[in-house]
Write a protein that holds these residues in place. Structure first.
Motif, PDB file in Angstrom:
ATOM      1  N   GLU A  97       0.815  -1.220   0.000  1.00  0.00           N
ATOM      2  CA  GLU A  97       0.000   0.000   0.000  1.00  0.00           C
ATOM      3  C   GLU A  97       0.845   1.266   0.000  1.00  0.00           C
ATOM      4  N   ILE A  98       2.022   1.211   0.608  1.00  0.00           N
ATOM      5  CA  ILE A  98       2.861   2.419   0.653  1.00  0.00           C
ATOM      6  C   ILE A  98       4.047   2.335  -0.306  1.00  0.00           C
ATOM      7  N   GLY A  99       4.088   1.289  -1.115  1.00  0.00           N
ATOM      8  CA  GLY A  99       5.180   1.147  -2.072  1.00  0.00           C
ATOM      9  C   GLY A  99       6.492   0.745  -1.433  1.00  0.00           C
ATOM     10  N   ALA A 100       6.423   0.033  -0.308  1.00  0.00           N
ATOM     11  CA  ALA A 100       7.634  -0.392   0.385  1.00  0.00           C
ATOM     12  C   ALA A 100       8.356  -1.495  -0.396  1.00  0.00           C
ATOM     13  N   ALA A 101       9.645  -1.573  -0.187  1.00  0.00           N
ATOM     14  CA  ALA A 101      10.474  -2.587  -0.845  1.00  0.00           C
ATOM     15  C   ALA A 101      10.292  -3.956  -0.211  1.00  0.00           C
ATOM     16  N   GLY A 102       9.820  -3.991   1.030  1.00  0.00           N
ATOM     17  CA  GLY A 102       9.641  -5.256   1.723  1.00  0.00           C
ATOM     18  C   GLY A 102       9.008  -5.039   3.080  1.00  0.00           C
ATOM     19  N   TRP A 103       8.927  -6.125   3.842  1.00  0.00           N
ATOM     20  CA  TRP A 103       8.288  -6.051   5.143  1.00  0.00           C
ATOM     21  C   TRP A 103       8.836  -7.128   6.058  1.00  0.00           C
ATOM     22  N   ILE A 104       8.718  -6.870   7.345  1.00  0.00           N
ATOM     23  CA  ILE A 104       9.050  -7.840   8.382  1.00  0.00           C
ATOM     24  C   ILE A 104       7.891  -7.819   9.365  1.00  0.00           C
ATOM     25  N   ALA A 105       7.302  -8.982   9.581  1.00  0.00           N
ATOM     26  CA  ALA A 105       6.174  -9.076  10.504  1.00  0.00           C
ATOM     27  C   ALA A 105       6.686  -9.194  11.936  1.00  0.00           C
ATOM     28  N   LYS A 106       6.059  -8.456  12.830  1.00  0.00           N
ATOM     29  CA  LYS A 106       6.376  -8.556  14.259  1.00  0.00           C
ATOM     30  C   LYS A 106       5.541  -9.686  14.840  1.00  0.00           C
ATOM     31  N   ARG A 118      20.205  -6.670   5.071  1.00  0.00           N
ATOM     32  CA  ARG A 118      21.328  -6.896   4.150  1.00  0.00           C
ATOM     33  C   ARG A 118      20.836  -7.153   2.721  1.00  0.00           C
ATOM     34  N   SER A 119      19.754  -7.891   2.569  1.00  0.00           N
ATOM     35  CA  SER A 119      19.259  -8.187   1.235  1.00  0.00           C
ATOM     36  C   SER A 119      18.758  -6.928   0.533  1.00  0.00           C
ATOM     37  N   HIS A 120      18.214  -5.987   1.286  1.00  0.00           N
ATOM     38  CA  HIS A 120      17.731  -4.752   0.674  1.00  0.00           C
ATOM     39  C   HIS A 120      18.837  -3.725   0.453  1.00  0.00           C
ATOM     40  N   LEU A 121      19.939  -3.907   1.155  1.00  0.00           N
ATOM     41  CA  LEU A 121      21.086  -3.003   0.957  1.00  0.00           C
ATOM     42  C   LEU A 121      22.136  -3.600   0.049  1.00  0.00           C
TER      43      LEU A 121
END
Length: 123
Positions: A97-106, A118-121
């Protein structure tokens, strides 16, 4: 001689304990970490120093993650990847919805966090 470049990460999270845990975990891994308690403070930090990656909670006081992402895009475009940190159901949808590159669920494991960062950098 190889020059090591320190990557800068901004953590926008209203839960004090989680924010500090994420910052400490990433600092130990060699990242430079800035923190913010809400979206408005995150925008102020970005005004001081542009990060290489933003870890963003969606539900925060003062300015939530959705509003932050919209304002960030208006000001800076999509120059920095955003990863959503969320306990909300359908985390992938919240990120999309916000155009994020990814997510991590808490909740998440610290090693999972480091791998995702690391994978996103690409470090």
């Amino acid at each position: 001689m190889e020059i090591e470049v320190t990557m800068n990460i901004l953590v926008a999270e209203d839960d004090d304990d989680l924010r500090e845990l994420v910052a400490m975990t990433l600092s130990v891994e060699g990242f430079h970490v800035q923190t913010a308690r809400h979206g408005q403070e995150a925008l102020e930090r970005i005004g001081e120093h542009m990060p290489d990656l933003i870890l963003l909670d969606i539900k925060m006081p003062v300015m939530d993650g959705r509003t932050f992402a919209r304002e960030f895009q208006i000001r800076y475009g999509r120059s920095v990847p955003i990863m959503v940190l969320t306990a909300a159901e359908h985390a992938a949808l919240r990120a999309q919805e916000i155009g994020a590159a990814g997510w991590i669920a808490k909740p998440f494991h610290c090693d999972q966090l480091v791998r995702m960062v690391r994978s996103h950098l690409r470090t």
